[in-house]
Design a protein around this motif. Sequence first.
Motif, PDB file in Angstrom:
ATOM      1  N   GLY A 181      34.318  45.964  34.150  1.00 57.12           N
ATOM      2  CA  GLY A 181      34.980  47.257  34.046  1.00 57.12           C
ATOM      3  C   GLY A 181      36.412  47.200  34.546  1.00 57.12           C
ATOM      4  O   GLY A 181      37.297  47.885  34.001  1.00 57.12           O
ATOM      5  N   TYR A 182      36.649  46.394  35.548  1.00 59.02           N
ATOM      6  CA  TYR A 182      37.988  46.294  36.116  1.00 59.02           C
ATOM      7  C   TYR A 182      38.746  45.057  35.646  1.00 59.02           C
ATOM      8  O   TYR A 182      39.812  44.730  36.189  1.00 59.02           O
ATOM      9  CB  TYR A 182      37.895  46.288  37.647  1.00 59.02           C
ATOM     10  N   GLY A 183      38.196  44.346  34.688  1.00 59.59           N
ATOM     11  CA  GLY A 183      38.892  43.174  34.168  1.00 59.59           C
ATOM     12  C   GLY A 183      38.920  42.008  35.142  1.00 59.59           C
ATOM     13  O   GLY A 183      39.821  41.164  35.092  1.00 59.59           O
ATOM     14  N   VAL A 184      37.932  41.946  36.025  1.00 57.03           N
ATOM     15  CA  VAL A 184      37.850  40.886  37.027  1.00 57.03           C
ATOM     16  C   VAL A 184      36.737  39.925  36.628  1.00 57.03           C
ATOM     17  O   VAL A 184      35.629  40.355  36.271  1.00 57.03           O
ATOM     18  CB  VAL A 184      37.577  41.471  38.429  1.00 57.03           C
ATOM     19  N   ARG A 185      37.004  38.630  36.706  1.00 59.89           N
ATOM     20  CA  ARG A 185      35.988  37.635  36.353  1.00 59.89           C
ATOM     21  C   ARG A 185      35.064  37.374  37.533  1.00 59.89           C
ATOM     22  O   ARG A 185      35.474  37.451  38.701  1.00 59.89           O
ATOM     23  CB  ARG A 185      36.656  36.326  35.923  1.00 59.89           C
ATOM     24  N   GLY A 186      33.818  37.063  37.234  1.00 59.24           N
ATOM     25  CA  GLY A 186      32.830  36.797  38.269  1.00 59.24           C
ATOM     26  C   GLY A 186      32.211  35.422  38.104  1.00 59.24           C
ATOM     27  O   GLY A 186      31.680  35.096  37.035  1.00 59.24           O
ATOM     28  N   PHE A 187      32.281  34.588  39.157  1.00 60.07           N
ATOM     29  CA  PHE A 187      31.746  33.231  39.139  1.00 60.07           C
ATOM     30  C   PHE A 187      30.596  33.131  40.122  1.00 60.07           C
ATOM     31  O   PHE A 187      30.713  33.549  41.280  1.00 60.07           O
ATOM     32  CB  PHE A 187      32.819  32.212  39.519  1.00 60.07           C
ATOM     33  N   PRO A 221      46.013  50.824  30.458  1.00 60.33           N
ATOM     34  CA  PRO A 221      46.728  51.653  29.485  1.00 60.33           C
ATOM     35  C   PRO A 221      45.874  51.964  28.257  1.00 60.33           C
ATOM     36  O   PRO A 221      45.138  51.107  27.759  1.00 60.33           O
ATOM     37  CB  PRO A 221      47.944  50.802  29.119  1.00 60.33           C
ATOM     38  N   LEU A 222      46.010  53.178  27.804  1.00 66.94           N
ATOM     39  CA  LEU A 222      45.241  53.668  26.657  1.00 66.94           C
ATOM     40  C   LEU A 222      46.213  54.156  25.586  1.00 66.94           C
ATOM     41  O   LEU A 222      47.114  54.967  25.865  1.00 66.94           O
ATOM     42  CB  LEU A 222      44.338  54.820  27.119  1.00 66.94           C
ATOM     43  N   LYS A 277      42.192  45.054  26.862  1.00 68.43           N
ATOM     44  CA  LYS A 277      41.100  44.308  26.230  1.00 68.43           C
ATOM     45  C   LYS A 277      41.295  44.146  24.733  1.00 68.43           C
ATOM     46  O   LYS A 277      40.615  43.332  24.109  1.00 68.43           O
ATOM     47  CB  LYS A 277      39.766  45.016  26.482  1.00 68.43           C
ATOM     48  N   GLY A 278      42.197  44.939  24.118  1.00 74.11           N
ATOM     49  CA  GLY A 278      42.398  44.868  22.680  1.00 74.11           C
ATOM     50  C   GLY A 278      41.231  45.427  21.886  1.00 74.11           C
ATOM     51  O   GLY A 278      41.013  45.041  20.729  1.00 74.11           O
ATOM     52  N   LYS A 279      40.480  46.336  22.484  1.00 73.45           N
ATOM     53  CA  LYS A 279      39.320  46.933  21.808  1.00 73.45           C
ATOM     54  C   LYS A 279      39.626  48.377  21.418  1.00 73.45           C
ATOM     55  O   LYS A 279      40.298  49.109  22.162  1.00 73.45           O
ATOM     56  CB  LYS A 279      38.085  46.885  22.701  1.00 73.45           C
ATOM     57  N   LYS A 324      32.360  46.693  29.615  1.00 71.34           N
ATOM     58  CA  LYS A 324      31.294  46.182  30.473  1.00 71.34           C
ATOM     59  C   LYS A 324      30.270  45.335  29.730  1.00 71.34           C
ATOM     60  O   LYS A 324      29.358  44.789  30.336  1.00 71.34           O
ATOM     61  CB  LYS A 324      30.593  47.356  31.163  1.00 71.34           C
ATOM     62  N   GLN A 325      30.414  45.200  28.429  1.00 67.43           N
ATOM     63  CA  GLN A 325      29.458  44.400  27.670  1.00 67.43           C
ATOM     64  C   GLN A 325      29.632  42.912  27.969  1.00 67.43           C
ATOM     65  O   GLN A 325      30.754  42.420  28.065  1.00 67.43           O
ATOM     66  CB  GLN A 325      29.635  44.645  26.169  1.00 67.43           C
TER      67      GLN A 325
END
Length: 848
Positions: free
Chosen positions: A72-78, A438-439, A460-462, A533-534
């Motif tokens: 949701g926040y554009g943060v990667r999770g490892f 930005p939207l 995200k370009g979506k 979030k997908q």
Amino acid sequence: MPEVLTTAGQFRTGTKKDVELLAPVGDWDGMRAAVANGADAVFFGVEKFHARARNKNFTMDELPEIMRFLRGYGVRGFLTFNILIFEEELLSAQELVEACIDAGVDAVIVQDLGLVKMIREISPDFPIHGSTQMTITSPEAVEFIKPWDLELVVLGRENNLKQIRQIGEQAKLPMEVFVHGALCVSYSGQCLTSEMWGGRSANRGECAQACRLPYDMVVDGDVKPMGDVAYLLSPKDLAAVDLIPELIEAGVRSFKIEGRYKSAEYVANVVSKYRKAIDDYYAGKQGGPSREEMRELQQSFSRGFTHGFLKGTNNKQLVDGTFPKSRGVYLGTVLTVHRDSVVCKLEAPLKRGDGIVFDAGDPTQEEEGGRVYDLRRNGQKLDGEAGEGWQVEIVPGRHDVNVKRVHVGDRIWKTNDPALDRRLRQSFETERPYRVFPLHVRVTGSAGQPMKTWWTDVEKGKTVILESEMPLETALKRPLDEELLREQFGRTGGTLYKLDAVEVQLKGDVIVPKSELNRMRREAVEQLEELRKQPPIYMKRKVDPYADGFDRGAQRPALAASPALTVLCRSLDQVRAAAEHGAAMIYADFEFIKQFPAAVETARAAGQQIGLVTPRIHMPGETGYFEHMLRLQPDAILVRNTGALYYLNKKRLETGEAAAFPRLVGDFSLNAANHKTVQLLHDAGCERVTPSYDLNIQQMIDLMRRTDTFRLELVLHQHLPMFHTEHCVYCTFLSEGTDYTNCGRPCEQHRVSLKDRIGMDHPVRVDEGCRNTVYNAIEQSGSEYLPQFLELGVNRFRIEFLEESADKVREVLMLYGEALAGRISGTQVWRKLKATNQLGVTRGQLVK
């Protein structure tokens, strides 16, 4: 892409998006703190299979929720998967890998090579990061892991800036480097101290931090007076915030902060400082962190700060030796002691409520510490903060500090700053989103038709497309225009979005109810948030992790031979004694490369096969060591790191004369803990592999049951190598120098050991690269398990010597030879060794 001028005067392309700030998180507060303060990615563990086993952790069931929050926040999770995997754990490991794939974890951080192999069997495209526990310190080590398509490698903390640049330029794989937090004195993946002393393996996330304990330094048999210096292996903490520009220019892609044990306030503090440093670099701002910013970093956690090895080896700066735990901010020394207060000239600000501790120079004793109750200056009570350089009277809480135990000259440290903690907590304890994106909205339509809208998440370009549920009507009053639409569509407070642009392409003066505009906005934002979030889609195959195991009933052994001993020697006298015994192979593991020719000559003269041993660590530019070994034409090379294995196997393939090339034997330091790792190392060129010392007897047997045991070489007797470190105690405490260039080589004149709290002397030896190995004082033996090993088909057993005399070598080899021949039992071997050895022999890591 803009060009950035490097310190070398050369241009390097890059943007802020090319680098990543990676934060540690151990709980949800830490997760929120990392995101709120600017982390690009976080790393975390679940309840098993990671290198912080004693820490609180998330659960595997939480993975989908964690990853939805982060995406949701554009943060990667490892996910940290950075331990060795034992044979019977492969199914559970497979389950966790599949859960990571399903949840859309952005990568797993892996140590175990067999696990890498299994992940690629499950999924060819799921991202893997090579953990620092892999001990990747050279371009050749990076090349070794390339066939498994790792996304990134985490370099050893011992690599300096020049080496980092060289690895990046040669290996061309993204690199991650630790920039802040606790330093291990031992190379990651190469510390066996906790394993030896307590059965708590550092390669299993159970480090007991033996490096933080006090030791006496014994030089040539005598204890060296060291004053208050007792923590000879306890490094300061890494803080490289001022080196961010140089690290970016060296090609580092990911900046890693250590600290999954630490509080959320620590995460907020450190992440915010490194976020600012990265942002300042790309904004062209110079100057580095302020003095106050460095104090705030010290306040969260500090044993004293160092650049570690990033600026090169400086043994004097790496270890202070006077305390092993976090002290915080240094305030000064006690000048005067009164009945209920002390006087100090401050070297940092102080205020009421701050925590302090009085340091008398012996951290093993109970220290006086508590809260500041009052501050006085010139007899007047201070309501605000006392500044640096002020001479003040510190009044501690009456029930906190016994002032009678405080002395003039005691150092004072500020251990806690409640105001700083409150500010840090406020950074992530908020109901507002931590980040907004930005939207862009495009609007079309005409009277009598539905209004059509395109809502684009720019980051995200979506895009989602929505139409009004009612047609547009001709406007009698205020028609829809950019101002009105911006007003209605811009009400995105409390969501992940902020309206950035509206493109209006309506025909004529038309209108639709504001309630409909609001519905469309809410629905569009909900859909875009859900899209963010997908999880990504990775390929996933169902595999049997044991399908490639050796079938003892159906497969024939690779090599059939009678059981025999190989012998590792560390002196020429030992080589001579081993040659008399007639070992299957003699390995020369000498401190200095100039001693190798004599070992080869001695073995050849006795008609014995000779093997040479590589260092455990391989740094850039050190391949000449291997070339020297090859020129001596040994029968075998005992390989202790993946860089050496890659280089030597590549040389063998290039020569095209495999029969004449030395046989390669993989040693314990390659960390083979399951059959998949053994198989991978065999495919990479190892004729035989020595299992990891992390295995106990049951885990060893489990591995052997699924492995062609004729490809194994098992160590039966040795002094376990505990710490293996770039930090040189000879240089630090027996020399005025800082590294090998100016230390005067005290290692060539003296023998050093470290005496622990129970009086055991642990020898310290130096290798050709000036790295130190601390060996366990007590020998260990696995002789009692010989019948089980022989039944499973093992036919090569290694005996390793350290300081033993030639006579002792003969005695030990005779006993083990008798046991292999079946004339005495393994138990008799152990008992006899115990009776003839001053320190005794332990069964070591094979018993837990």
